[in-house]
Design an enzyme around this catalytic site. Structure first.
Site, short mmCIF file in Angstrom:
data_model
loop_
_atom_site.label_atom_id
_atom_site.label_comp_id
_atom_site.label_asym_id
_atom_site.label_seq_id
_atom_site.Cartn_x
_atom_site.Cartn_y
_atom_site.Cartn_z
N THR A 89 0.87 -1.18 0.00
CA THR A 89 0.00 0.00 0.00
C THR A 89 0.91 1.23 0.00
O THR A 89 1.02 1.92 1.01
CB THR A 89 -0.91 0.02 1.24
N PHE A 153 3.57 -6.68 12.32
CA PHE A 153 4.50 -5.73 12.95
C PHE A 153 5.96 -6.09 12.69
O PHE A 153 6.85 -5.63 13.39
CB PHE A 153 4.24 -5.66 14.46
N LEU A 154 6.21 -6.93 11.69
CA LEU A 154 7.59 -7.40 11.51
C LEU A 154 8.52 -6.28 11.06
O LEU A 154 8.14 -5.35 10.36
CB LEU A 154 7.66 -8.58 10.54
N LYS A 208 -1.97 -0.69 14.00
CA LYS A 208 -0.77 -0.72 13.17
C LYS A 208 -0.20 0.69 12.93
O LYS A 208 0.99 0.93 13.14
CB LYS A 208 -1.12 -1.39 11.84
N PHE A 253 14.94 2.71 20.21
CA PHE A 253 14.47 3.70 19.23
C PHE A 253 14.78 5.14 19.65
O PHE A 253 14.02 6.06 19.38
CB PHE A 253 12.96 3.51 18.95
N GLY A 257 20.28 10.46 14.68
CA GLY A 257 21.05 10.38 13.44
C GLY A 257 20.29 10.97 12.28
O GLY A 257 19.55 11.95 12.45
N CYS A 264 7.90 1.84 5.23
CA CYS A 264 6.77 1.84 6.18
C CYS A 264 6.59 3.15 6.94
O CYS A 264 5.61 3.86 6.72
CB CYS A 264 6.94 0.69 7.16
C1 UGA Z 1 8.91 -0.70 10.89
C2 UGA Z 1 8.41 -1.09 12.29
O1 UGA Z 1 9.50 -1.06 13.21
C3 UGA Z 1 7.79 -2.50 12.26
O2 UGA Z 1 7.27 -2.84 13.54
C4 UGA Z 1 6.67 -2.52 11.22
O3 UGA Z 1 6.08 -3.79 11.10
C5 UGA Z 1 7.25 -2.12 9.87
O4 UGA Z 1 7.83 -0.80 9.95
C6 UGA Z 1 6.12 -2.13 8.87
O5 UGA Z 1 5.22 -1.29 9.00
O6 UGA Z 1 6.07 -3.04 8.04
P1 UGA Z 1 11.10 -1.31 9.49
O7 UGA Z 1 10.57 -0.41 8.41
O8 UGA Z 1 11.68 -2.64 9.13
O9 UGA Z 1 9.95 -1.61 10.56
O10 UGA Z 1 12.25 -0.48 10.19
P2 UGA Z 1 12.59 0.03 11.67
O11 UGA Z 1 13.46 -0.94 12.36
O12 UGA Z 1 11.36 0.50 12.36
O13 UGA Z 1 13.47 1.31 11.30
C7 UGA Z 1 12.90 2.39 10.58
C8 UGA Z 1 13.90 3.48 10.36
O14 UGA Z 1 14.14 4.16 11.57
C9 UGA Z 1 15.27 3.05 9.83
O15 UGA Z 1 15.63 3.93 8.79
C10 UGA Z 1 16.17 3.19 11.03
O16 UGA Z 1 17.49 3.48 10.66
C11 UGA Z 1 15.53 4.36 11.75
N1 UGA Z 1 15.81 4.40 13.20
C12 UGA Z 1 15.38 3.39 14.00
C13 UGA Z 1 16.48 5.48 13.75
O17 UGA Z 1 16.88 6.43 13.03
N2 UGA Z 1 16.70 5.51 15.10
C14 UGA Z 1 16.29 4.53 15.90
O18 UGA Z 1 16.51 4.63 17.14
C15 UGA Z 1 15.62 3.44 15.36
#
Ligand code: UGA
Length: 438
Positions: A89, A153-154, A208, A253, A257, A264
Site C-alpha cells: 500500500t 509488525f515485523l 498498526k 528507538f 542520526g 513503512c
Molecule cells: C517498521 C516497524 O518497526 C515494524 O514494527 C513494522 O512492522 C514495519 O515498519 C512495517 O510497517 O512493516 P522497518 O521499516 O523494518 O519496521 O524499520 P525500523 O526498524 O522500524 O526502522 C525504521 C527506520 O528508523 C530506519 O531507517 C532506522 O534506521 C531508523 N531508526 C530506528 C532510527 O533512526 N533511530 C532509531 O533509534 C531506530
C-alpha cells in the site's frame, strides 16, 4: 481447522514471502500468489528476490517439504480456506494518502474462487475503514466468505523472528467464528504465550498505524533533542542513555542520526494524517507533520555539516558514502535517508561514491547516475570526507588507522552515532556526529 488445511498468501513481497514461508514452517500447505511472474519463478526455485537474514534458508527448506508453492494463477486460492492479503500500500503518486489499488484488486481477483466459509485476512497496512469497505465488497461478490484484519509488525532484518515469535497478535474481526479460525491458524504461536488481542476492524487497522507513528515520534523526538544539543553544546547520545533508564521512556528507538526511512514509517505517518483529515480529525495528528519535518531536516543537517567541513561549493570534492540502505541487514533502499543524502550531494556537484554491503544493486536502479564501489577501500580511496550513513556491523569494525592511509583528508561524519569516536580521533581523524558538539 487442522494442520493439513491450506492457506493462501496474496502478494509475495517482503511481507507475503515471509508469511508464506513461516506458515509453511508451522506445517500448513501454503499457496503463494503474485502477479509478477519473475518473482514467482524465483520463489519457486527457492530463491529470495530480496535480502533478509534467515529467510533464504527457511524458504529453501520449506520448498523441499512440498508444502509451499508459488503461482501467478489466482484460481489456485480455490484450494485454500484462509487467505492472507499481503500486497503493498505505497504512498500515492499525487498526495500523502495510501494507494489502495493493489489491496482492492487482490480481493476482487480472489473473490470468484473463494470456497464457502473461507476467511480473507488482510495483513497490509491500510487506512482505517478499508477493512469494512472490503468486507462489504465481499458480501456482494462472495457472500459465503468473511473478512478479518490482522496487522503485521515485523521489522526488516528480523522478519522470520518477528513472524514466528511476535510480541503480540492483533486480530480485527466482526464475529467469533473469524476469531476462532485465526486462533487455530496461530495456535503454535499462541502456545508460546504470545499475547492475543481481539479488536474490531477499525481498531485493528489503527493499532498498526498508531504503533508506527509512535516509533516515528520516538526517533524524531531524539533527533529534535540532537538539534538542541548542537545548539546548546550538549551530547545527544549521553542524553538518550540517561533518559532511557526511565522504564516509562525506555532506551530503544532513541538512536539519533539521519532519521527514519524505508517502505513503512514515512508513508504510514503520511497516510495516517491524510486519513485523519478525511475523518475530520486532522488536528489530532498535526504533530505527525512536525515528526516528518524533523525527520527530513536531519538529512539536511548532515549536508550542512559536509558544507561547513569542506566548502559551500562541493564540486572539487570526493565524498565517500558508507551505506545506502535505509537500515542495516536489509537491501531495501526505499526512502532511504542515506541514499537521499548521497543523491543530494551528487546533485550539488560533489563526486559521490557509495558503498553498501547488500544495497548496491537496488540503489543503482534508483539512482543510476551515482557512482558505486564494490569495496570500502575503493569507496574511500582519495576521499575528502567520509559519511557513515547506515550502521552496518562491518563499518563499525573498520580500522581508522588503515583507512587514514587511503583518504585525502581524515574527516568522517557519523550520521548514525554508531562509530567509536575516541578510536577514530586517536587515529587522527576529525570526527563529527549529529547531536554531539565537542
Ligand atoms: C517498521 C516497524 O518497526 C515494524 O514494527 C513494522 O512492522 C514495519 O515498519 C512495517 O510497517 O512493516 P522497518 O521499516 O523494518 O519496521 O524499520 P525500523 O526498524 O522500524 O526502522 C525504521 C527506520 O528508523 C530506519 O531507517 C532506522 O534506521 C531508523 N531508526 C530506528 C532510527 O533512526 N533511530 C532509531 O533509534 C531506530
Amino acid at each position: 481447522m487442522t494442520m493439513n488445511e491450506t492457506l493462501s498468501v496474496i502478494g509475495c513481497g517482503y511481507l507475503g514471502a515471509t508469511h508464506a514461508a513461516c506458515m509453511s514452517s508451522l506445517g500448513f500447505t501454503v499457496i503463494g500468489i503474485d502477479t509478477d511472474p519473475e518473482k514467482v519463478a524465483m520463489l519457486s526455485r527457492g530463491e529470495l528476490p530480496f535480502y533478509e537474514p534467515g529467510l533464504d534458508t527457511l524458504l529453501a527448506q520449506e520448498m523441499k517439504t512440498g508444502r509451499l508453492t508459488f503461482t501467478t494463477d489466482f484460481s489456485a486460492v480455490a484450494e485454500a480456506d484462509v487467505h492472507f492479503v499481503c500486497v503493498g500500500t505505497p504512498q500515492s503518486k499525487d498526495g500523502l494518502a495510501a494507494d489502495l489499488t493493489y489491496v482492492k484488486s487482490a480481493v476482487a481477483a480472489i473473490a470468484p474462487y473463494l470456497k464457502d466459509g473461507s476467511l480473507v485476512v488482510g495483513k497490509s497496512t491500510v487506512p482505517v475503514g478499508t477493512a469494512q469497505s472490503l468486507r462489504n465488497q465481499l458480501a456482494e461478490s462472495a457472500p459465503q466468505s468473511d473478512l478479518a484484519w490482522n496487522p503485521e509488525f515485523l521489522r526488516e532484518g528480523f522478519a522470520v523472528e518477528d513472524t514466528l515469535t511476535p510480541n503480540r497478535l492483533v486480530v480485527g474481526v466482526a464475529n467469533d467464528r473469524a476469531e476462532e479460525i485465526l486462533k487455530s491458524v496461530y495456535e503454535p504461536i499462541i502456545a508460546l504465550g504470545t499475547p492475543w488481542i481481539r479488536a474490531d476492524l477499525p481498531t485493528a487497522e489503527l493499532v498498526k498505524v498508531a504503533a508506527n507513528s509512535f516509533l516515528a515520534t520516538k526517533i524524531s523526538f531524539i533527533n529534535a533533542m540532537a538539534e538542541v544539543c548542537e545548539a546548546a553544546g550538549g551530547d545527544v547520545t549521553v542524553l538518550a542513555k540517561a533518559i532511557g533508564y526511565d522504564p516509562r521512556i525506555g532506551n530503544r528507538f532513541l538512536q539519533a542520526g539521519i532519521g527514519f526511512g524505508g517502505g513503512c514509517l514515512p508513508k504510514d505517518i503520511r497516510a495516517f494524517m491524510a486519513r485523519a483529515e478525511e475523518l475530520g480529525a486532522k488536528q489530532a495528528l498535526e504533530f505527525l507533520r512536525e515528526i516528518d519535518a524533523i525527520n527530513l531536516r536531519a538529512r539536511q543537517r548532515v549536508i550542512d555539516v559536509v558544507r561547513s567541513d569542506l566548502s559551500e561549493n562541493l564540486s572539487q570534492y570526493k565524498i565517500a558514502v558508507l551505506g545506502a540502505t535505509f537500515k542495516p541487514d536489509s537491501d531495501d533502499v526505499r526512502d532511504s535517508p542515506a541514499l537521499d543524502i548521497a543523491a543530494q550531494l551528487h546533485a550539488a556537484g560533489a563526486h559521490v561514491v557509495v558503498h553498501d554491503p547488500k544495497g548496491i544493486e537496488p540503489a543503482r536502479k534508483r539512482f543510476p547516475s551515482l557512482n558505486f564501489a564494490e569495496s570500502v577501500t575503493e569507496c574511500v580511496k582519495g576521499a575528502d570526507l567520509i559519511l557513515h550513513l547506515t550502521e552496518w556491523k562491518e563499518y563499525r569494525a573498520l580500522d581508522p588507522s588503515e583507512l587514514g592511509h587511503l583518504v585525502k583528508n581524515k574527516i568522517i561524519i557519523d550520521g548514525r552515532n554508531a562509530l567509536d569516536r575516541d578510536l577514530w580521533r586517536s587515529a587522527g581523524w576529525k570526527f563529527h556526529a549529529l547531536g554531539r558538539t565537542d
